[in-house]
Scaffold this motif. Structure first.
Motif, short mmCIF file in Angstrom:
data_model
loop_
_atom_site.label_atom_id
_atom_site.label_comp_id
_atom_site.label_asym_id
_atom_site.label_seq_id
_atom_site.Cartn_x
_atom_site.Cartn_y
_atom_site.Cartn_z
N SER A 301 36.52 12.56 69.73
CA SER A 301 35.43 13.50 69.14
C SER A 301 35.99 15.08 69.33
CB SER A 301 34.26 13.64 69.91
OG SER A 301 33.27 14.42 69.51
N VAL A 302 35.89 15.81 68.17
CA VAL A 302 36.21 17.12 67.89
C VAL A 302 35.49 17.91 69.06
CG1 VAL A 302 34.50 18.01 66.37
CG2 VAL A 302 36.86 18.92 66.41
N ARG A 303 34.25 17.52 69.64
CA ARG A 303 33.66 18.33 70.61
C ARG A 303 34.52 18.60 71.87
NH1 ARG A 303 29.37 14.94 68.36
NH2 ARG A 303 27.85 15.95 67.58
N GLU A 304 35.30 17.69 72.15
CA GLU A 304 36.08 17.71 73.36
C GLU A 304 37.29 19.13 73.31
OE1 GLU A 304 38.26 14.31 74.31
OE2 GLU A 304 36.79 12.93 73.51
N ASP A 307 33.84 24.58 71.29
CA ASP A 307 32.30 24.57 72.17
C ASP A 307 31.41 24.28 71.07
OD1 ASP A 307 31.97 26.68 70.05
OD2 ASP A 307 32.79 28.36 71.69
N ASN A 308 30.22 24.54 71.94
CA ASN A 308 28.90 24.00 71.16
C ASN A 308 28.50 25.08 69.67
OD1 ASN A 308 28.51 21.94 72.71
ND2 ASN A 308 27.20 23.13 74.29
N HIS A 309 28.91 26.28 69.77
CA HIS A 309 28.53 27.11 68.69
C HIS A 309 29.63 26.69 67.53
CE1 HIS A 309 27.61 30.54 66.24
NE2 HIS A 309 29.23 30.92 66.31
N SER A 310 30.83 26.06 67.82
CA SER A 310 31.74 25.87 66.74
C SER A 310 31.20 24.46 66.05
CB SER A 310 32.93 25.75 67.28
OG SER A 310 33.48 27.06 67.71
N ILE A 328 37.79 29.39 64.61
CA ILE A 328 37.14 28.62 66.01
C ILE A 328 38.36 28.92 67.10
CG2 ILE A 328 36.72 26.66 66.97
CD1 ILE A 328 35.31 25.78 64.09
N ILE A 329 37.91 29.00 68.27
CA ILE A 329 38.77 28.93 69.22
C ILE A 329 38.94 27.84 69.74
CG2 ILE A 329 39.36 29.90 71.61
CD1 ILE A 329 37.90 32.36 70.94
N LEU A 330 39.98 27.20 69.71
CA LEU A 330 40.26 25.46 70.02
C LEU A 330 40.99 25.40 71.45
CD1 LEU A 330 41.42 22.87 67.69
CD2 LEU A 330 42.60 23.13 69.72
N THR A 331 40.49 24.60 72.24
CA THR A 331 41.01 24.27 73.56
C THR A 331 42.09 23.21 73.59
OG1 THR A 331 39.09 25.04 74.72
CG2 THR A 331 40.67 23.92 75.79
N ARG A 332 43.33 23.50 73.78
CA ARG A 332 44.43 22.43 73.77
C ARG A 332 44.45 21.38 74.60
NH1 ARG A 332 49.00 23.74 70.91
NH2 ARG A 332 50.16 22.74 72.81
N GLN A 333 45.04 20.52 74.98
CA GLN A 333 44.85 19.25 75.59
C GLN A 333 45.49 19.86 77.18
OE1 GLN A 333 43.85 16.27 75.32
NE2 GLN A 333 44.80 15.14 77.22
N ASP A 334 46.39 20.81 77.02
CA ASP A 334 46.77 21.36 78.43
C ASP A 334 45.92 22.67 78.97
OD1 ASP A 334 47.14 23.48 76.46
OD2 ASP A 334 49.52 23.35 76.93
#
Length: 603
Positions: A301-304, A307-310, A328-334
């Motif tokens: 899921s892209v939710r991972e 954030d919720n706002h995105s 959108i600020i995206l959180t990488r796997q690391d």
């Protein structure tokens, strides 16, 4: 190589062959009907002649009978009636002769009947005359009269028999000609031709349908991106259609392969999401941007990663049914974060969203460096010049100059105005950068709008004087909540453009008006004017009115002015000179009429 007939050739054959055969049948049928009609006329004629022959025989018998009856009544009693009966026989023979004028054989027999009838008639007349001489005379010639009448009657009967035999033979020949059977055969041929036409049409349609089934099969295979059926027997047009489909398949395959390679090699993350925002398809760029292999990312899921706002932004983009641009600020796997730009397009199930995700971290870093540079320019360059301007202003205000020192005073005032002009130029440069991002900031305070306008006019007066352009002010005292430096920048831009497009001797009018709890500042020139099509365009970045002097600017000045006025909650625009000038037919001011640039801000 086998030659294939085209659909047109086959269609012509299917239509023309039965049609020609039908025309031949109709032609033969019409000829046979005409022949039968002629035979029927001949039969009717023969029957009429036979009937007339029997009638003539009957009348002859009647005449002989009457003559015989008269011979038993002594004298002149039967002569008149006998002669009347003989006249009837003569008329009937003449009618038969006229009716038989068309056929030589028939005419010959009629002439024989006529000749025999004449002999009989002469004999009958002679007999009647002998009867008229009395009974004693009649007894003397009775045997001779009998022989004469008998001979004449015999000859006439033989002639009539020959005529009747001829007419009966003609009637039998006409009736036995076989015309009816011939017509039946022609009708049978017509029915067979109709069946042949139906059969050819069925074969023609069946072949087309069979060929089209192959084409439809290839269409389905093309939709499923499977190999097409290459060879099949069909008309030329269907073969051409199939060839075009194979060409389309080759082009589509090449395009899909090129697109696949482009997506595979693209630096941006290209993916599709379902209604639950799960990844359905992902290109290899996912490993670089998110830090996960594409195969592992499928079903996640892209939710991972946002954030919720995105997530809510994505849902809104899906509901809008049009392309959306998101940051959108995206959180990488690391666990690290990166700034990304999303181009989101809604789709149909199962792919609810198609996304192109670009890593803009470097761009954001460069923007931050540029902003820090601009802040450094503002603090390192603008602040010292502003300090110099303020110091010069304090010196001029606090010093008492003698008459001999007035020149020094004027020089100090010019230096102070030059310092303020430098500050204004620095603000223009900074605002030119901010205008591209739409982020012009203002610092408002209560000031006199008349003071702002007068200060702006003084900043450009030297330029106007050098060009020989007059400046006239019509001001009112009114305090407004504004950023005086930004408004000065706007008014100076209006004035600079007016001076640039004015000629020596022209005048520029600067006016202040109060309109509906707002203050309007206008700058009117007597230059060439601006056509209607550019009046709304020139406030957009990099738009300039065509002309020789348009190359002197950057096209950002009026766009910055609009953003400044918008930041104040006001309005900005341009119109033809409203000081009594006339406009041309295209809405542009004529030479000497000019234009009026204006803005309004709330009081």
């Amino acid at each position: 190589m086998r030659i294939r007939n085209s659909l047109v050739q086959q269609g012509v054959f299917v239509i023309v062959f039965p049609l020609i055969l039908q025309i031949v049948v109709v032609f033969l049928l019409s000829g046979q009907v005409s022949h039968i009609r002629d035979e029927q006329l001949k039969t009717a004629h023969a029957r009429d002649m036979i009937s007339m022959s029997y009638s003539l025989l009957l009348d002859t018998i009647t005449a002989i009978f009457e003559a015989h009856s008269d011979s038993e009544q002594e004298g002149m009693v039967g002569v008149e009636s006998t002669f009347k009966q003989l006249e009837i026989i003569e008329k009937e023979i003449e009618t038969m002769r006229q009716k038989a004028g068309g056929r030589p054989e028939e005419a010959k027999h009629v002439m024989a009947v006529q000749s025999a009838a004449r002999g009989l008639i002469e004999a009958m007349k002679w007999v009647s005359l002998q009867q008229a001489q009395g009974i004693h005379h009649w007894k003397k010639v009775n045997d001779k009269c009998y022989e004469v009448v008998n001979e004449g009657s015999k000859n006439m009967v033989l002639a009539l028999e020959a005529l009747v035999e001829e007419e009966e033979l003609l009637s039998k020949t006409a009736a036995g000609s076989g015309g009816q059977n011939y017509i039946r055969i022609l009708f049978l041929i017509a029915l067979l031709n109709f069946a042949l036409a139906l059969g050819l049409g069925y074969i023609y349609v069946a072949r087309i349908v069979r060929s089209l089934k192959f084409v439809d099969t290839n269409r389905a295979l093309l939709a499923e991106r499977k190999p097409l059926v290459s060879e099949f027997s069909a008309p030329d047009e269907i073969i051409a259609l199939n060839f075009a489909m194979h060409s389309a398949e080759a082009s589509l395959t090449a395009s899909l392969e090129a697109g696949s390679r482009m997506i595979k090699d693209a630096p941006n993350l290209i993916c599709s999401l379902d209604n639950d925002l799960l990844f359905l398809e992902v290109n290899p760029a996912a490993a670089k941007i998110i830090g996960i292999n594409p195969e592992q990312l499928l079903g996640m899921s892209v939710r991972e990663f946002i954030d919720n706002h995105s997530v809510e932004q994505l849902r809104e983009a899906q509901s809008r049914q049009q392309e959306s641009k998101l940051e959108i600020i995206l959180t990488r796997q690391d666990g690290t974060t990166t700034h990304t730009h999303w181009s989101v397009n809604p789709g149909d199930a199962p792919a609810a969203l198609f996304c192109v995700i670009q890593d803009i971290s470097e761009q954001k870093h460069r923007e931050g460096m540029r902003q820090r540079f601009l802040d450094a320019v503002r603090s390192s360059l603008r602040a010292p010049i502003a300090s110099i301007s303020e110091s010069l202003q304090n010196v001029v205000a606090s010093s008492q100059f003698q008459d001999s020192e007035q020149k020094s005073r004027i020089d100090l005032q010019r230096a102070e105005r030059s310092a303020r002009q430098c500050i204004l130029l620095i603000d223009v440069l900074l605002d030119a950068q901010s205008a591209q991002t739409g982020s012009i900031q203002i610092e408002t305070k209560r000031v006199s709008i008349a003071h702002v306008v007068e200060e702006s006019v003084e900043l450009v007066r030297t330029i106007a004087d050098k060009k020989g352009v007059g400046l006239e002010l019509e001001v009112i005292e009114k305090e407004v909540l504004c950023d005086p430096f930004k408004l000065t920048q706007t008014i100076v831009n209006f004035l600079s453009n007016a001076i640039k497009f004015s000629s020596k001797g022209d005048k520029i009018y600067v006016a202040i008006k109060e309109i509906d709890r707002a203050v309007e500042v206008s700058v009117t020139d007597e230059g060439p004017g601006i056509s209607e099509e550019y009046r709304t365009q020139i406030f957009k970045p990099f738009v300039q009115v065509p002309g020789e002097k348009a190359k002197e600017g950057t096209g950002l000045g009026l766009a910055i002015c609009k953003q400044i006025v918008d930041a104040h909650g006001g309005e900005i625009g341009v119109k033809p000179n409203d000081r009594g000038g006339n406009s041309n037919s295209d809405g542009a001011s004529s030479r000497g009429t000019g234009s009026t640039f204006w803005f309004k801000i709330p009081v």
